[in-house]
Motif scaffolding. Sequence first.
Motif, PDB file in Angstrom:
ATOM      1  N   LYS A 305       0.556  -1.327  -0.055  1.00  0.00           N
ATOM      2  CA  LYS A 305       0.190  -0.248   0.199  1.00  0.00           C
ATOM      3  C   LYS A 305       1.109   1.301   0.151  1.00  0.00           C
ATOM      4  O   LYS A 305       0.632   2.739  -0.607  1.00  0.00           O
ATOM      5  CB  LYS A 305      -1.146  -0.176   0.940  1.00  0.00           C
ATOM      6  N   VAL A 306       1.551   1.237   1.039  1.00  0.00           N
ATOM      7  CA  VAL A 306       2.503   2.280   0.940  1.00  0.00           C
ATOM      8  C   VAL A 306       3.703   2.263  -0.125  1.00  0.00           C
ATOM      9  O   VAL A 306       3.976   3.847  -0.522  1.00  0.00           O
ATOM     10  CB  VAL A 306       3.595   2.105   2.416  1.00  0.00           C
ATOM     11  N   ILE A 307       4.582   2.064  -0.758  1.00  0.00           N
ATOM     12  CA  ILE A 307       5.403   1.697  -2.214  1.00  0.00           C
ATOM     13  C   ILE A 307       3.606   2.004  -3.370  1.00  0.00           C
ATOM     14  O   ILE A 307       4.679   2.513  -3.943  1.00  0.00           O
ATOM     15  CB  ILE A 307       5.766   0.147  -2.171  1.00  0.00           C
ATOM     16  N   ASN A 308       2.212   1.118  -3.288  1.00  0.00           N
ATOM     17  CA  ASN A 308       1.782   2.333  -4.273  1.00  0.00           C
ATOM     18  C   ASN A 308       1.676   3.581  -4.260  1.00  0.00           C
ATOM     19  O   ASN A 308       1.419   4.225  -5.299  1.00  0.00           O
ATOM     20  CB  ASN A 308       0.016   1.419  -4.176  1.00  0.00           C
ATOM     21  N   GLN A 309       1.647   3.835  -3.358  1.00  0.00           N
ATOM     22  CA  GLN A 309       1.715   5.175  -2.843  1.00  0.00           C
ATOM     23  C   GLN A 309       2.887   6.240  -3.505  1.00  0.00           C
ATOM     24  O   GLN A 309       2.494   7.265  -4.067  1.00  0.00           O
ATOM     25  CB  GLN A 309       1.082   5.846  -0.980  1.00  0.00           C
ATOM     26  N   LEU A 310       4.230   5.674  -2.450  1.00  0.00           N
ATOM     27  CA  LEU A 310       5.180   6.441  -3.587  1.00  0.00           C
ATOM     28  C   LEU A 310       5.256   6.299  -4.620  1.00  0.00           C
ATOM     29  O   LEU A 310       5.525   7.370  -5.680  1.00  0.00           O
ATOM     30  CB  LEU A 310       6.346   5.167  -2.406  1.00  0.00           C
ATOM     31  N   LEU A 311       4.773   5.178  -5.399  1.00  0.00           N
ATOM     32  CA  LEU A 311       5.176   4.963  -6.993  1.00  0.00           C
ATOM     33  C   LEU A 311       4.166   6.511  -7.808  1.00  0.00           C
ATOM     34  O   LEU A 311       4.945   7.223  -8.407  1.00  0.00           O
ATOM     35  CB  LEU A 311       4.918   4.261  -7.681  1.00  0.00           C
ATOM     36  N   ASP A 312       2.987   7.241  -6.618  1.00  0.00           N
ATOM     37  CA  ASP A 312       2.287   7.573  -7.449  1.00  0.00           C
ATOM     38  C   ASP A 312       2.503   9.462  -6.758  1.00  0.00           C
ATOM     39  O   ASP A 312       2.531  10.109  -7.923  1.00  0.00           O
ATOM     40  CB  ASP A 312       0.233   7.595  -7.168  1.00  0.00           C
ATOM     41  N   LEU A 328       6.517  12.268   3.325  1.00  0.00           N
ATOM     42  CA  LEU A 328       7.096  12.268   4.333  1.00  0.00           C
ATOM     43  C   LEU A 328       5.141  11.983   5.368  1.00  0.00           C
ATOM     44  O   LEU A 328       4.868  11.287   5.615  1.00  0.00           O
ATOM     45  CB  LEU A 328       7.971  11.738   5.717  1.00  0.00           C
ATOM     46  N   LYS A 329       5.060  13.394   5.300  1.00  0.00           N
ATOM     47  CA  LYS A 329       4.397  13.899   5.696  1.00  0.00           C
ATOM     48  C   LYS A 329       3.002  13.549   5.253  1.00  0.00           C
ATOM     49  O   LYS A 329       1.420  13.396   5.853  1.00  0.00           O
ATOM     50  CB  LYS A 329       4.021  15.373   6.085  1.00  0.00           C
ATOM     51  N   ILE A 330       3.091  13.534   3.569  1.00  0.00           N
ATOM     52  CA  ILE A 330       1.538  13.197   3.253  1.00  0.00           C
ATOM     53  C   ILE A 330       1.075  11.368   2.977  1.00  0.00           C
ATOM     54  O   ILE A 330       0.045  11.677   3.088  1.00  0.00           O
ATOM     55  CB  ILE A 330       2.313  13.297   1.878  1.00  0.00           C
ATOM     56  N   ILE A 331       2.582  11.312   3.490  1.00  0.00           N
ATOM     57  CA  ILE A 331       1.879   9.244   3.261  1.00  0.00           C
ATOM     58  C   ILE A 331       1.567   9.288   5.405  1.00  0.00           C
ATOM     59  O   ILE A 331       0.609   8.479   5.327  1.00  0.00           O
ATOM     60  CB  ILE A 331       3.414   8.824   3.013  1.00  0.00           C
ATOM     61  N   PHE A 332       1.833   9.938   6.192  1.00  0.00           N
ATOM     62  CA  PHE A 332       1.973   9.234   7.570  1.00  0.00           C
ATOM     63  C   PHE A 332       1.613  11.596   8.226  1.00  0.00           C
ATOM     64  O   PHE A 332       2.303  11.948   8.712  1.00  0.00           O
ATOM     65  CB  PHE A 332       3.357   9.197   8.538  1.00  0.00           C
ATOM     66  N   LYS A 337       2.082   7.498  14.034  1.00  0.00           N
ATOM     67  CA  LYS A 337       2.331   6.479  13.342  1.00  0.00           C
ATOM     68  C   LYS A 337       4.029   6.378  12.160  1.00  0.00           C
ATOM     69  O   LYS A 337       3.988   7.329  11.557  1.00  0.00           O
ATOM     70  CB  LYS A 337       1.169   6.473  12.387  1.00  0.00           C
ATOM     71  N   GLY A 338       3.876   5.075  12.043  1.00  0.00           N
ATOM     72  CA  GLY A 338       4.213   4.775  10.638  1.00  0.00           C
ATOM     73  C   GLY A 338       5.833   5.665  10.997  1.00  0.00           C
ATOM     74  O   GLY A 338       6.812   5.482  10.252  1.00  0.00           O
ATOM     75  N   LYS A 339       6.931   4.880  12.438  1.00  0.00           N
ATOM     76  CA  LYS A 339       8.033   5.397  12.661  1.00  0.00           C
ATOM     77  C   LYS A 339       9.291   4.639  12.126  1.00  0.00           C
ATOM     78  O   LYS A 339       9.525   5.430  11.141  1.00  0.00           O
ATOM     79  CB  LYS A 339       8.294   5.569  13.356  1.00  0.00           C
ATOM     80  N   ASN A 340       8.610   2.854  12.061  1.00  0.00           N
ATOM     81  CA  ASN A 340       9.847   2.197  10.886  1.00  0.00           C
ATOM     82  C   ASN A 340       9.624   2.819   9.858  1.00  0.00           C
ATOM     83  O   ASN A 340      10.958   2.553   8.953  1.00  0.00           O
ATOM     84  CB  ASN A 340       9.398   1.136  11.367  1.00  0.00           C
TER      85      ASN A 340
END
Length: 555
Positions: A305-312, A328-332, A337-340
Amino acid sequence: MCLSEIKKILHKINIRLGEVDNRKLTEVLPILFQLIERLSQENEKLKAENQKLRDENSLLKGEQARPKIRGNKKQGENISSEKERKKRKKKKEKKSKAKKHKITIDRTEVCKVDRSKLPQDAVFKGHESAIVQEILIKTDNVEYKREVFYSASENKTYVGQLPAAVTGEFGPGVRSLVCTLKHVGNMSEPKILELLENCGIFISQSTISRILTNDETGFNKEKEDIFRAALETTPFQQIDDTTVRVNGENQYSQILCNPYYTAFFTVPHKNRLTILDILLCGKERTYLFDLKAFCLLSDLKVSKKVINQLLDLTDERKISEAEMQELLKIIFPDAKKGKNTRTRIMEAAAIASYHRQTEIPVANILLSDDAPQFKKLIAEHALCLIHEGRHYNRLSPIVPFNVDELKKFKTRFWDYYGELLKYKENPKPETAARLSSEFDNLFSTKTGYDALDDRIEKTRNKKEELLLVLKYPRLPLHNNASELGARVEKRRQDVSLQTKSVKGTKAKDSFLTITQTAKKLGVNAYRYIYDRISKTFSMPSLADLIYQNSPPQRE
């Protein structure tokens, strides 16, 4: 292991005394052996945990915890593999300990015989040589009388210049000696002060500190040049780390080295991004989302899910630190959340950008222990066989059968290590193929001792990293060189627990790099430091020596 599990195992084997035959024993005994081993291991863990709880309870009561007294090591506690390794290592020819040919004669003095005591028939037969080494410690205090001229027409004063090597109240000899005593002799500043005062040099401890920390001669730049030269010309880098103290806080000293240099970097963290920053030689970190970055994201277990977001959201261009944080603020949107996952995204993109840039030489091979921060950074990663051997030394079976199995396997392991040493001396493709096949056979062994079998399987899964030496015979089989660098840092801490300032920390890293690199290149560290402090510059730089002495081409 809980009581219900033990009952389940005993119920499964269903032993009835009087009904046991040889076939049944063959099936049951291995299960009982493993049960004994597991119970023994858990018992030791529980003892340690119980003692820890007792200590905490005592501290809560205002009492003292059990004192930690270091006694002699008991048999079985030492996990070092040096004894096994050295048995397989080819003995080197002993170097001559003769030193007279190295001594420079400063003056010659003739010891004459009292002619009055000689008989009349005594005939002169020449001289018998006796070399005696001596050192003179004496002051050479100079009063410089600087001529002063004044020009009324220009309203300007002209003053005679001091020699270029003179800075402040102390000459290059004193300043070089201070640096050498500190970083070669590992003396503390108070003891350096005491020695100098006993030799007739009157100096304050604060001045000694300034000599050691103020980079007036460019030693920090020399350290950067040494590391850059090593990355450009040497075929592989070794790395290890150790803890250090900086102004009361724990930090880490990263030691990078190979046979031509050793470099020290004190950093607040020991994660992948920190190692990458070191390899970038001070260049600002950038990020890139290309095919390599997305492959790394998958390897680092980032969700689809995160990889697809980054692709877009990304294209194949380098971005800055500020742009990465905005991404990173857009994704999280929730910063908690999502520190690692954030860290993994930064690592993958930063590594991809590092391998695409051309300003800094990219390291091709990295040799280290199995710590996670060293993985995925470089195209090819080699692991230390001695570290792998230590895992087997950590096993401590109590069943005699398992003890024997472990001993037999360790013998085979170190015999195989010996074969790899022979291969390094005479590498041939057919030998490499044979050793690769032997690795598969050795680490497919099943002994019946579960802990050992599990350890063997883990080693088998590291085949590519452990056998990179078959592809690059120059690679060491172990990472002892960087561990020796870490030992130098620890011995320094025995005398000087910590550095107090950024300048002091940087100076410490630079001098350790220069003195340890000089040692590897056969350069006299004191003479080198004096050459730089006196601004003579008659000796070639250590970076130039690395260029001259390194292999003709990178493997």
